[in-house]
Write an enzyme that holds these catalytic residues in place. Structure first.
Site, mmCIF file in Angstrom:
data_model
loop_
_atom_site.group_PDB
_atom_site.id
_atom_site.type_symbol
_atom_site.label_atom_id
_atom_site.label_comp_id
_atom_site.label_asym_id
_atom_site.label_seq_id
_atom_site.Cartn_x
_atom_site.Cartn_y
_atom_site.Cartn_z
ATOM 1 C CG PHE A 134 -2.006 0.923 1.272
ATOM 2 C CD1 PHE A 134 -3.243 0.566 0.741
ATOM 3 C CD2 PHE A 134 -1.859 2.183 1.823
ATOM 4 C CE1 PHE A 134 -4.304 1.456 0.769
ATOM 5 C CE2 PHE A 134 -2.920 3.076 1.847
ATOM 6 C CZ PHE A 134 -4.148 2.707 1.316
ATOM 7 C CG ASP A 209 -0.232 -2.795 6.762
ATOM 8 O OD1 ASP A 209 -1.316 -3.165 7.269
ATOM 9 O OD2 ASP A 209 -0.033 -1.638 6.341
ATOM 10 C CE1 TYR A 234 -9.502 2.307 7.119
ATOM 11 C CE2 TYR A 234 -8.454 3.197 9.080
ATOM 12 C CZ TYR A 234 -8.426 2.923 7.727
ATOM 13 O OH TYR A 234 -7.319 3.263 6.992
ATOM 14 C CE LYS A 235 -8.122 -0.394 5.104
ATOM 15 N NZ LYS A 235 -6.706 -0.450 4.733
ATOM 16 N NE ARG A 383 -10.450 -2.076 -2.812
ATOM 17 C CZ ARG A 383 -9.906 -1.628 -1.691
ATOM 18 N NH1 ARG A 383 -8.760 -2.138 -1.262
ATOM 19 N NH2 ARG A 383 -10.500 -0.713 -0.967
HETATM 20 C C1 LIG Z 1 -5.996 0.801 4.445
HETATM 21 C C2 LIG Z 1 -4.526 0.645 4.564
HETATM 22 C C3 LIG Z 1 -3.747 1.599 5.210
HETATM 23 C C4 LIG Z 1 -4.385 2.870 5.707
HETATM 24 O O1 LIG Z 1 -3.557 3.553 6.576
HETATM 25 P P1 LIG Z 1 -4.174 4.727 7.490
HETATM 26 O O2 LIG Z 1 -3.017 5.276 8.178
HETATM 27 O O3 LIG Z 1 -5.205 4.087 8.372
HETATM 28 O O4 LIG Z 1 -4.859 5.705 6.589
HETATM 29 C C5 LIG Z 1 -2.398 1.343 5.375
HETATM 30 N N1 LIG Z 1 -1.843 0.215 4.893
HETATM 31 C C6 LIG Z 1 -2.568 -0.708 4.230
HETATM 32 C C7 LIG Z 1 -1.924 -1.943 3.726
HETATM 33 C C8 LIG Z 1 -3.924 -0.506 4.028
HETATM 34 O O5 LIG Z 1 -4.640 -1.399 3.357
#
Ligand SMILES: *Cc1c(COP(=O)(O)O)cnc(C)c1O
Length: 424
Positions: A134, A209, A234-235, A383
């Site tokens: 990401f 992660d 939050y996911k 997705r």
């Molecule tokens: C959704 C996501 C994030 C989001 O990071 P935030 O700091 O919460 O905005 C980070 N890494 C991955 C792999 C994600 O899927």
């Protein structure tokens, strides 16, 4: 042999009604407040509202904050809430109590974990990651190596080259491996156990992660011997928009890691107000500033849903829902040029299915207008997340029907649906 209703009569799994009737997780749907007539396939981006959250929040606001005021930090245990919530998350990712804290955002936790990991390997320079990661993880890693002003640098290889790099001739320069377990675009899942072992053989530590893993697939940080992990709540954990993230530090490192962000809430004795920083023992040192108690309380209430849930059941149903979707799309939409971007083998992917389509953004907008919410990731990825706590097999059939209608009737082909909103 399929009849016009899509059932074989003998194959119970193919019949959505029978599959829903035999679903051990079916009762959990009632724990969520979902709008009627909506199929929600975006719990991988923002989980829906668990019913207990509103009551808990209003209690914390009116009774705890409103009545106890400053006394709430002691009387309602607010000061320990990041660690208590962390323990509940730990149980979902195969970690022991006292090894996870709910704090900050995933981005900030990546920075803390990467810097702490680099300091465990001061004689090495490479932060190894992959191009499936990401972007924020890569941005933060780059920011950390820039800030440390040493000769550390970020190296990004293709996902299938990670293992080779770890066993290659220059592996002794690798300080840490920073990977996202489940790819946010395609759902492709890395082998956490094998890659952690390969990193350790190379003398490197790992930062995983779990943004698309926690609450989505079984994870066992302890048996993988992972060093650090971070993730979103939050996911798949349904903590609400922007709910605090989490960070895990293996107990063998927790007493020695040196966090880059040395805030007072990570201090050994925050209320001693000492002039110099002394890290707290254990996981508390990964805290920085004052915790967002309202957001943590919402997350805490959201986690109640998981109390009696077996991740093996979650995985089995997630696989069944995704398989139903893939086979339905193959059968109904195969001629529309959708290209499966996710691994076809369920064991190689997390809890989402993605397709490439040149007009993917517009197709998703048209699908949302039909009451089926998915999302879009650049450049052409549609997705669909499958969250077994509230999705039913017949919801998947509804989603396939809607996608077939949108494509058959070219409902996506309007100017409005092609204009990107700020959040896709
Ligand atoms: C959704 C996501 C994030 C989001 O990071 P935030 O700091 O919460 O905005 C980070 N890494 C991955 C792999 C994600 O899927």
């Amino acid at each position: 042999m399929t009849d016009p209703t899509g059932t074989t009569g003998t194959d119970v799994e193919a019949d959505p009604v029978a599959a829903d009737a035999g679903d051990p997780l079916a009762a959990l749907r009632d724990r969520f407040s979902l709008p009627p007539d909506l199929v929600y396939l975006d719990g991988n981006s923002l989980g829906p509202l668990p019913r207990g959250v509103a009551t808990r929040l209003s209690q914390v606001v009116t009774r705890e904050w409103g009545t106890s005021l400053i006394r709430g930090w002691n009387d309602h245990g607010w000061i320990d809430l990041p660690v208590r919530v962390g323990d509940r998350i730990a149980a979902l990712v195969g970690a022991a109590p006292g090894t996870v804290v709910a704090v900050d955002s995933t981005s900030v936790n990546v920075a803390k974990a990467v810097s702490a990991a680099l300091r465990l390997r001061p004689d090495r320079q490479v932060v190894l990651s992959d191009s499936g990661n990401f972007p924020t993880d890569l941005y933060m890693a780059q920011g950390v190596v820039n800030a440390l002003a040493g000769d550390a640098h970020l190296e990004v290889v293709a996902p299938d080259e990670v293992e080779g790099r770890l066993s290659g001739p220059d592996a002794s320069s690798i300080a840490l491996l920073l990977l996202t377990h489940v790819d946010y675009r395609t759902g492709r899942m890395h082998d956490m156990s094998a890659l952690t072992a390969a990193a350790h053989r190379a003398g490197a530590v790992t930062v995983w992660d779990l943004a698309h893993s926690a609450g989505a697939v079984p994870v066992d940080l302890e048996s993988c011997r992972a060093d650090f992990a971070v993730g979103c709540t939050y996911k798949y954990l349904n903590g609400g928009p922007g709910s605090p993230a989490f960070v895990y530090v293996a107990p063998r490192h927790a007493q020695v890691v040196d966090p880059l962000l040395s805030g007072w809430m990570g201090h050994h004795a925050p209320f001693a107000f000492e002039p110099a920083y002394r890290p707290a023992p254990g996981i508390r040192r990964m805290q920085v500033g004052t915790a967002p108690i309202l957001a943590l309380a919402a997350l805490d209430a959201a986690l109640d849903v998981w109390e009696a849930v077996d991740m093996a059941d979650v995985r089995a149903k997630s696989t069944a829902l995704a398989e139903r979707f893939v086979t339905g799309v193959e059968r109904r939409c195969g001629h529309h040029g959708l290209e499966l971007a996710s691994p076809r083998d369920p064991s190689q992917r997390g809890s989402q299915i993605s397709y490439r389509h040149p007009e993917g953004y517009a197709v998703i907008q048209a699908l949302i207008a039909e009451g089926v919410i998915g999302d879009f990731r650049e450049p052409d990825i549609m997705r669909f997340g499958f969250c077994p706590l509230y999705l039913r097999h017949h919801d998947v059939e509804t989603a396939v029907d809607a996608l077939a209608t949108v494509l058959d009737d070219r409902r996506w082909d309007t100017a409005d649906y092609k204009v990107r909103a700020a959040v896709t």
